[in-house]
Design a protein around this motif. Structure first.
Motif, PDB file in Angstrom:
ATOM      1  N   ASP A 151     -62.699  69.199  44.438  1.00 14.74           N
ATOM      2  CA  ASP A 151     -62.715  69.349  45.895  1.00 14.74           C
ATOM      3  C   ASP A 151     -64.088  68.993  46.437  1.00 14.74           C
ATOM      4  OD1 ASP A 151     -60.097  70.159  46.210  1.00 14.74           O
ATOM      5  OD2 ASP A 151     -60.572  72.288  46.061  1.00 14.74           O
ATOM      6  N   SER A 152     -64.115  68.309  47.559  1.00 16.31           N
ATOM      7  CA  SER A 152     -65.372  68.073  48.255  1.00 16.31           C
ATOM      8  C   SER A 152     -65.796  69.351  48.979  1.00 16.31           C
ATOM      9  CB  SER A 152     -65.229  66.936  49.262  1.00 16.31           C
ATOM     10  OG  SER A 152     -65.052  65.701  48.604  1.00 16.31           O
ATOM     11  N   VAL A 153     -67.110  69.505  49.133  1.00 18.80           N
ATOM     12  CA  VAL A 153     -67.654  70.650  49.849  1.00 18.80           C
ATOM     13  C   VAL A 153     -68.735  70.146  50.801  1.00 18.80           C
ATOM     14  CG1 VAL A 153     -67.145  72.323  48.038  1.00 18.80           C
ATOM     15  CG2 VAL A 153     -69.314  71.089  47.992  1.00 18.80           C
ATOM     16  N   GLY A 154     -69.174  71.028  51.691  1.00 16.55           N
ATOM     17  CA  GLY A 154     -70.228  70.651  52.623  1.00 16.55           C
ATOM     18  C   GLY A 154     -69.778  69.513  53.521  1.00 16.55           C
ATOM     19  N   GLY A 155     -70.739  68.716  53.969  1.00 16.27           N
ATOM     20  CA  GLY A 155     -70.435  67.628  54.884  1.00 16.27           C
ATOM     21  C   GLY A 155     -69.603  66.531  54.263  1.00 16.27           C
ATOM     22  N   MET A 156     -69.612  66.418  52.937  1.00 15.54           N
ATOM     23  CA  MET A 156     -68.864  65.344  52.300  1.00 15.54           C
ATOM     24  C   MET A 156     -67.367  65.462  52.546  1.00 15.54           C
ATOM     25  SD  MET A 156     -68.892  64.037  48.313  1.00 15.54           S
ATOM     26  CE  MET A 156     -70.674  64.031  48.169  1.00 15.54           C
ATOM     27  N   VAL A 157     -66.886  66.676  52.813  1.00 17.06           N
ATOM     28  CA  VAL A 157     -65.462  66.859  53.032  1.00 17.06           C
ATOM     29  C   VAL A 157     -65.000  66.107  54.279  1.00 17.06           C
ATOM     30  CG1 VAL A 157     -65.551  68.940  54.474  1.00 17.06           C
ATOM     31  CG2 VAL A 157     -63.637  68.602  52.902  1.00 17.06           C
ATOM     32  N   ASP A 158     -65.932  65.795  55.200  1.00 12.24           N
ATOM     33  CA  ASP A 158     -65.574  65.029  56.391  1.00 12.24           C
ATOM     34  C   ASP A 158     -65.228  63.584  56.057  1.00 12.24           C
ATOM     35  OD1 ASP A 158     -66.082  67.259  57.956  1.00 12.24           O
ATOM     36  OD2 ASP A 158     -68.178  66.700  58.288  1.00 12.24           O
ATOM     37  N   VAL A 159     -65.688  63.119  54.904  1.00 14.32           N
ATOM     38  CA  VAL A 159     -65.403  61.754  54.480  1.00 14.32           C
ATOM     39  C   VAL A 159     -64.138  61.706  53.630  1.00 14.32           C
ATOM     40  CG1 VAL A 159     -66.322  59.753  53.232  1.00 14.32           C
ATOM     41  CG2 VAL A 159     -67.851  61.196  54.573  1.00 14.32           C
ATOM     42  N   HIS A 160     -64.011  62.651  52.703  1.00 12.25           N
ATOM     43  CA  HIS A 160     -62.805  62.732  51.875  1.00 12.25           C
ATOM     44  C   HIS A 160     -62.748  64.113  51.247  1.00 12.25           C
ATOM     45  CE1 HIS A 160     -59.721  61.593  48.897  1.00 12.25           C
ATOM     46  NE2 HIS A 160     -59.457  60.594  49.726  1.00 12.25           N
ATOM     47  N   ASP A 161     -61.531  64.611  51.006  1.00 12.08           N
ATOM     48  CA  ASP A 161     -61.409  65.965  50.471  1.00 12.08           C
ATOM     49  C   ASP A 161     -61.581  66.039  48.955  1.00 12.08           C
ATOM     50  OD1 ASP A 161     -59.072  64.676  49.840  1.00 12.08           O
ATOM     51  OD2 ASP A 161     -57.739  66.326  50.401  1.00 12.08           O
ATOM     52  N   ARG A 162     -61.684  64.870  48.294  1.00 14.27           N
ATOM     53  CA  ARG A 162     -61.905  64.851  46.849  1.00 14.27           C
ATOM     54  C   ARG A 162     -63.122  63.981  46.538  1.00 14.27           C
ATOM     55  NH1 ARG A 162     -59.293  68.702  44.223  1.00 14.27           N
ATOM     56  NH2 ARG A 162     -59.475  67.512  42.293  1.00 14.27           N
ATOM     57  N   ARG A 163     -63.787  64.284  45.433  1.00 15.20           N
ATOM     58  CA  ARG A 163     -64.948  63.506  45.002  1.00 15.20           C
ATOM     59  C   ARG A 163     -64.992  63.499  43.486  1.00 15.20           C
ATOM     60  NH1 ARG A 163     -69.466  67.244  43.903  1.00 15.20           N
ATOM     61  NH2 ARG A 163     -68.723  69.370  44.257  1.00 15.20           N
ATOM     62  N   PRO A 164     -65.604  62.496  42.888  1.00 20.43           N
ATOM     63  CA  PRO A 164     -65.730  62.500  41.435  1.00 20.43           C
ATOM     64  C   PRO A 164     -66.653  63.615  40.977  1.00 20.43           C
ATOM     65  CG  PRO A 164     -66.959  60.681  42.382  1.00 20.43           C
ATOM     66  CD  PRO A 164     -66.178  61.286  43.499  1.00 20.43           C
ATOM     67  N   VAL A 165     -66.396  64.136  39.791  1.00 19.83           N
ATOM     68  CA  VAL A 165     -67.309  65.095  39.169  1.00 19.83           C
ATOM     69  C   VAL A 165     -68.471  64.299  38.588  1.00 19.83           C
ATOM     70  CG1 VAL A 165     -67.609  66.775  37.323  1.00 19.83           C
ATOM     71  CG2 VAL A 165     -65.504  66.777  38.682  1.00 19.83           C
ATOM     72  N   VAL A 166     -69.637  64.421  39.216  1.00 15.48           N
ATOM     73  CA  VAL A 166     -70.843  63.716  38.796  1.00 15.48           C
ATOM     74  C   VAL A 166     -71.737  64.712  38.062  1.00 15.48           C
ATOM     75  CG1 VAL A 166     -72.884  62.447  39.550  1.00 15.48           C
ATOM     76  CG2 VAL A 166     -70.687  62.100  40.716  1.00 15.48           C
ATOM     77  N   LEU A 167     -72.185  64.335  36.874  1.00 21.64           N
ATOM     78  CA  LEU A 167     -72.973  65.230  36.038  1.00 21.64           C
ATOM     79  C   LEU A 167     -74.431  64.793  35.987  1.00 21.64           C
ATOM     80  CD1 LEU A 167     -70.479  65.609  33.045  1.00 21.64           C
ATOM     81  CD2 LEU A 167     -70.851  67.235  34.924  1.00 21.64           C
ATOM     82  N   ALA A 168     -75.345  65.757  35.975  1.00 16.34           N
ATOM     83  CA  ALA A 168     -76.751  65.473  35.718  1.00 16.34           C
ATOM     84  C   ALA A 168     -76.880  64.916  34.300  1.00 16.34           C
ATOM     85  CB  ALA A 168     -77.578  66.747  35.877  1.00 16.34           C
ATOM     86  N   PRO A 169     -77.933  64.144  34.010  1.00 12.36           N
ATOM     87  CA  PRO A 169     -78.042  63.492  32.699  1.00 12.36           C
ATOM     88  C   PRO A 169     -77.897  64.433  31.507  1.00 12.36           C
ATOM     89  CG  PRO A 169     -79.641  62.550  34.197  1.00 12.36           C
ATOM     90  CD  PRO A 169     -79.018  63.693  34.920  1.00 12.36           C
ATOM     91  N   ASP A 170     -78.515  65.616  31.561  1.00  9.82           N
ATOM     92  CA  ASP A 170     -78.407  66.527  30.419  1.00  9.82           C
ATOM     93  C   ASP A 170     -76.976  67.001  30.216  1.00  9.82           C
ATOM     94  OD1 ASP A 170     -78.583  67.951  32.833  1.00  9.82           O
ATOM     95  OD2 ASP A 170     -79.435  69.712  31.854  1.00  9.82           O
ATOM     96  N   LEU A 171     -76.268  67.237  31.321  1.00  9.86           N
ATOM     97  CA  LEU A 171     -74.866  67.646  31.214  1.00  9.86           C
ATOM     98  C   LEU A 171     -73.975  66.478  30.812  1.00  9.86           C
ATOM     99  CD1 LEU A 171     -74.633  69.971  34.334  1.00  9.86           C
ATOM    100  CD2 LEU A 171     -74.748  70.652  31.925  1.00  9.86           C
ATOM    101  N   ALA A 172     -74.322  65.269  31.258  1.00  7.37           N
ATOM    102  CA  ALA A 172     -73.551  64.088  30.849  1.00  7.37           C
ATOM    103  C   ALA A 172     -73.655  63.886  29.334  1.00  7.37           C
ATOM    104  CB  ALA A 172     -74.051  62.854  31.587  1.00  7.37           C
ATOM    105  N   ARG A 173     -74.833  64.102  28.785  1.00 10.72           N
ATOM    106  CA  ARG A 173     -74.990  63.989  27.326  1.00 10.72           C
ATOM    107  C   ARG A 173     -74.164  65.059  26.619  1.00 10.72           C
ATOM    108  NH1 ARG A 173     -80.338  63.141  29.162  1.00 10.72           N
ATOM    109  NH2 ARG A 173     -80.971  65.268  28.610  1.00 10.72           N
ATOM    110  N   GLU A 174     -74.151  66.244  27.191  1.00 15.27           N
ATOM    111  CA  GLU A 174     -73.342  67.323  26.603  1.00 15.27           C
ATOM    112  C   GLU A 174     -71.860  67.009  26.714  1.00 15.27           C
ATOM    113  OE1 GLU A 174     -72.808  72.187  27.085  1.00 15.27           O
ATOM    114  OE2 GLU A 174     -74.464  71.136  28.085  1.00 15.27           O
ATOM    115  N   TRP A 175     -71.471  66.394  27.817  1.00 13.21           N
ATOM    116  CA  TRP A 175     -70.067  66.009  28.013  1.00 13.21           C
ATOM    117  C   TRP A 175     -69.615  65.059  26.908  1.00 13.21           C
ATOM    118  CZ3 TRP A 175     -65.961  67.279  30.928  1.00 13.21           C
ATOM    119  CH2 TRP A 175     -64.944  66.333  31.110  1.00 13.21           C
ATOM    120  N   LEU A 176     -70.488  64.137  26.521  1.00 17.50           N
ATOM    121  CA  LEU A 176     -70.143  63.156  25.497  1.00 17.50           C
ATOM    122  C   LEU A 176     -70.209  63.723  24.081  1.00 17.50           C
ATOM    123  CD1 LEU A 176     -72.025  59.962  26.755  1.00 17.50           C
ATOM    124  CD2 LEU A 176     -69.586  60.470  26.957  1.00 17.50           C
TER     125      LEU A 176
END
Length: 227
Positions: A151-176
């Motif tokens: 779900d989008s939150v904050g002002g971004m919800v005015d553009v679309h109600d969904r957004r990709p899950v974007v991870l910080a680099p350390d979390l992206a490495r953990e994701w992989l």
């Protein structure tokens, strides 16, 4: 998430953003990707870890299980259901990072055509999107991936109600990492995506609506309306 994105940097720029020291198997190429208007069903550059090697591959955007022949292949998966629903369960353990420069959404502002918006990180870094998919050593017609959305939150919800899950680099490495359990990955996707404050969005020209159009003009803000 509407389903259009940009990948114009080179794959090494995306690997640098991920900041992993693993050896790289690069089937994408050395040159900038130069793709400003990437549509579903096309092949998209992504990063995945296999036996200690970071693989950079071009994989079809969209996936469905072999038994779901009565519907189009989804391009996104809702984070609330992806880990437990029968549709995506076979590929939930097969995680990837989809590095993008930005994505686009369309907003109905009362004009004959919907107004496209570009969304990107404020700091200029690539967005490292959480994805899952089916990946084969020898690519075949069944391979593909989806981007996980929340779900989008904050002002971004005015553009679309969904957004990709974007991870910080350390979390992206953990994701992989293969040591990250399915349960840990689910909690990361549910709770640790980058906040809307990390992003900016602005209007761009309507020419991005035609998937045949490419070039930097597609990502140029309409300055008077930028946020």
């Amino acid at each position: 998430m509407c389903g259009r994105l940009s990948q114009y940097r080179g794959i090494h720029d995306f690997v640098d953003a991920l900041s992993m020291s693993n050896p790289l198997a690069n089937s994408v190429g050395e040159q900038p990707l130069g793709r400003y208007n990437v549509a579903p069903t096309t092949r998209v550059a992504l990063l995945r870890l296999d036996d200690g090697v970071l693989h950079a591959d071009l994989v079809r955007w969209g996936w469905r299980p072999h038994w779901a022949k009565d519907r189009a292949a989804p391009i996104n998966a809702r984070v609330e259901k992806v880990a437990h629903g029968p549709f995506f369960r076979p590929i939930w353990p097969h995680r990837a990072i989809v590095p993008i420069d930005n994505w686009f959404e369309w907003v109905d502002e009362g004009s004959p055509k919907k107004q496209p918006y570009l969304i990107r990180r404020k700091d200029g870094r690539p967005s490292l999107c959480a994805g899952i998919g089916q990946f084969s050593a020898e690519p075949n017609e069944h391979d593909g991936f989806v981007i996980i959305t929340a779900d989008s939150v904050g002002g971004m919800v005015d553009v679309h109600d969904r957004r990709p899950v974007v991870l910080a680099p350390d979390l992206a490495r953990e994701w992989l990492a293969p040591t990250t359990s399915k349960e840990q990955a689910e909690q990361m996707a549910l709770n640790l995506g980058e906040p809307s404050e990390a992003f900016e969005w602005f209007r761009v020209g309507v020419s991005v609506g035609n998937v045949r159009n490419q070039g930097t003009d597609l990502i140029t803000p309409q300055v008077e309306n930028s946020r």
